[in-house]
Write an enzyme that holds these catalytic residues in place. Structure first.
Site, PDB file in Angstrom:
ATOM      1  CG  ASP A 232       8.947  50.443  15.785  1.00 31.12           C
ATOM      2  OD1 ASP A 232       8.802  50.090  14.598  1.00 31.12           O
ATOM      3  OD2 ASP A 232       7.822  50.952  16.404  1.00 31.12           O
TER       4      ASP A 232
ATOM      5  CG  ASP B 108       4.902  40.710   8.711  1.00 37.51           C
ATOM      6  OD1 ASP B 108       5.047  39.205   8.406  1.00 37.51           O
ATOM      7  OD2 ASP B 108       4.555  41.060   9.669  1.00 37.51           O
TER       8      ASP B 108
ATOM      9  N   GLY C  47      11.288  53.116   9.771  1.00 35.21           N
ATOM     10  CA  GLY C  47      11.878  51.962   9.995  1.00 35.21           C
ATOM     11  C   GLY C  47      13.133  51.734   9.219  1.00 35.21           C
TER      12      GLY C  47
ATOM     13  NE  ARG D  11      11.267  54.011  15.239  1.00 38.22           N
ATOM     14  CZ  ARG D  11      10.520  53.518  14.460  1.00 38.22           C
ATOM     15  NH1 ARG D  11      10.890  52.615  13.417  1.00 38.22           N
ATOM     16  NH2 ARG D  11       9.143  53.589  14.571  1.00 38.22           N
TER      17      ARG D  11
ATOM     18  CG  PHE E  38       7.777  41.904  16.348  1.00 39.83           C
ATOM     19  CD1 PHE E  38       6.889  42.413  15.534  1.00 39.83           C
ATOM     20  CD2 PHE E  38       8.471  42.688  17.276  1.00 39.83           C
ATOM     21  CE1 PHE E  38       6.742  43.608  15.527  1.00 39.83           C
ATOM     22  CE2 PHE E  38       8.429  44.244  17.347  1.00 39.83           C
ATOM     23  CZ  PHE E  38       7.337  44.597  16.199  1.00 39.83           C
TER      24      PHE E  38
ATOM     25  CD  GLU F  35       9.398  49.328   4.542  1.00 39.85           C
ATOM     26  OE1 GLU F  35       9.979  50.191   4.967  1.00 39.85           O
ATOM     27  OE2 GLU F  35       8.124  49.282   4.514  1.00 39.85           O
ATOM     28  CG  ASP F  36      11.453  48.758   8.349  1.00 42.69           C
ATOM     29  OD1 ASP F  36      10.437  48.563   7.530  1.00 42.69           O
ATOM     30  OD2 ASP F  36      11.022  49.045   9.390  1.00 42.69           O
TER      31      ASP F  36
ATOM     32  CE  LYS G 172       8.901  39.353  10.630  1.00 44.26           C
ATOM     33  NZ  LYS G 172       7.912  39.845  11.531  1.00 44.26           N
TER      34      LYS G 172
HETATM   35  P1  IMP Z   1       3.407  44.319   6.138  1.00 45.59           P
HETATM   36  O1  IMP Z   1       2.548  43.275   6.800  1.00 45.59           O
HETATM   37  O2  IMP Z   1       4.258  43.951   4.974  1.00 45.59           O
HETATM   38  O3  IMP Z   1       2.281  45.352   5.439  1.00 45.59           O
HETATM   39  O4  IMP Z   1       4.035  45.201   7.354  1.00 45.59           O
HETATM   40  C1  IMP Z   1       3.781  46.637   7.490  1.00 45.59           C
HETATM   41  C2  IMP Z   1       4.964  47.030   8.523  1.00 45.59           C
HETATM   42  O5  IMP Z   1       4.738  46.373   9.646  1.00 45.59           O
HETATM   43  C3  IMP Z   1       6.236  46.965   8.138  1.00 45.59           C
HETATM   44  O6  IMP Z   1       6.857  48.034   7.172  1.00 45.59           O
HETATM   45  C4  IMP Z   1       6.881  47.185   9.629  1.00 45.59           C
HETATM   46  O7  IMP Z   1       6.923  48.522   9.868  1.00 45.59           O
HETATM   47  C5  IMP Z   1       5.912  46.367  10.455  1.00 45.59           C
HETATM   48  N1  IMP Z   1       6.792  45.018  10.889  1.00 45.59           N
HETATM   49  C6  IMP Z   1       6.595  44.066  10.396  1.00 45.59           C
HETATM   50  N2  IMP Z   1       6.987  42.838  11.046  1.00 45.59           N
HETATM   51  C7  IMP Z   1       7.856  43.744  11.924  1.00 45.59           C
HETATM   52  C8  IMP Z   1       8.854  43.152  12.707  1.00 45.59           C
HETATM   53  O8  IMP Z   1       9.414  42.009  12.915  1.00 45.59           O
HETATM   54  N3  IMP Z   1       9.456  44.074  13.605  1.00 45.59           N
HETATM   55  C9  IMP Z   1       9.183  45.351  13.462  1.00 45.59           C
HETATM   56  N4  IMP Z   1       8.379  46.112  12.623  1.00 45.59           N
HETATM   57  C10 IMP Z   1       7.586  45.011  11.861  1.00 45.59           C
HETATM   58 MG    MG Z   2       7.992  49.900   7.843  1.00 44.82          MG
END
Ligand code: IMP
Ligand code: MG
Length: 180
Positions: free
Chosen positions: A163, A107, A49, A169, A156, A103-104, A135
């Site tokens: 993606d 969440d 990402g 992407r 999202f 990191e992208d 977020k």
């Molecule tokens: P976490 O909940 O912080 O562990 O998020 C894990 C992964 O979910 C991130 O690194 C992204 O790859 C993916 N992700 C979370 N939110 C989004 C979104 O809004 N769009 C695309 N990918 C997301």
């Molecule tokens: Mg990611």
């Protein structure tokens, strides 16, 4: 329509355009450049990402740095595992370095927490996180994220490297899932 993208029958609306993204990226690069002056900086880019964000950020960055790319996965098949699997990290390269993870999006923050825990084993001099998107409503962790490009709502998003099922992407702007 120009301000909408449809992926797998889901409509996404343009939310953050490439001009704003450029400003965010330049601000992050400037801040990191200032903070890491005379440090032993190593960027650790999280694939897939963050590849677009990192490509732009690194080209705005005018000081010396090392750059590494890793893949992080916390799932094996459909099962969430307790440990993240980190691949692509050459042994020992981060030892003694001031590491900034690129990191992208953060969440819930779980993936990043597991990565931070895993990197404790690498004997780094320091460790910080730079995420393009964050977020806050979803974040359930206690660690600090030093560089946040933009805090967004709990929707999202796709585009600029992010993606939906590996699609979207390539979009130059960021699109947000339209409310149902
Ligand atoms: P976490 O909940 O912080 O562990 O998020 C894990 C992964 O979910 C991130 O690194 C992204 O790859 C993916 N992700 C979370 N939110 C989004 C979104 O809004 N769009 C695309 N990918 C997301
Ligand atoms: Mg990611």
């Amino acid at each position: 329509m120009l301000n909408q993208e449809e992926i797998e029958n889901i409509v996404f609306e343009k939310a953050i355009d490439s001009f704003e993204l450029k400003q965010i990226v330049e601000r992050c690069a400037k801040q990191i450049s200032k903070d890491y002056k005379d440090k032993n900086l190593a960027f650790l880019v999280i694939l897939n990402g963050a590849f677009v964000f990192a490509a732009d950020l690194l080209r705005c960055f005018d000081s010396a740095c090392l750059t590494y790319f890793i893949k992080v996965s916390s799932y094996q098949g459909m099962q969430s595992t307790n440990q993240v699997k980190v691949s692509g990290l050459p042994e020992g390269v981060l030892e003694g370095k001031d590491v900034v993870i690129i990191e992208d999006i953060v969440d819930s923050g779980l993936t990043m927490r597991k990565l931070l825990e895993r990197l404790q084993e690498e004997k780094v001099a320091s460790l910080e996180v730079c995420t393009l998107f964050f977020k806050p409503e979803n974040f359930k962790e206690n660690y600090n994220i030093k560089y946040i490009g933009k805090a967004i709502e709990n929707d999202f998003i796709v585009g600029y490297g992010l993606d939906f099922n590996d699609k979207g992407r390539n979009l130059a702007d960021v699109y947000q899932r339209k409310n149902q």
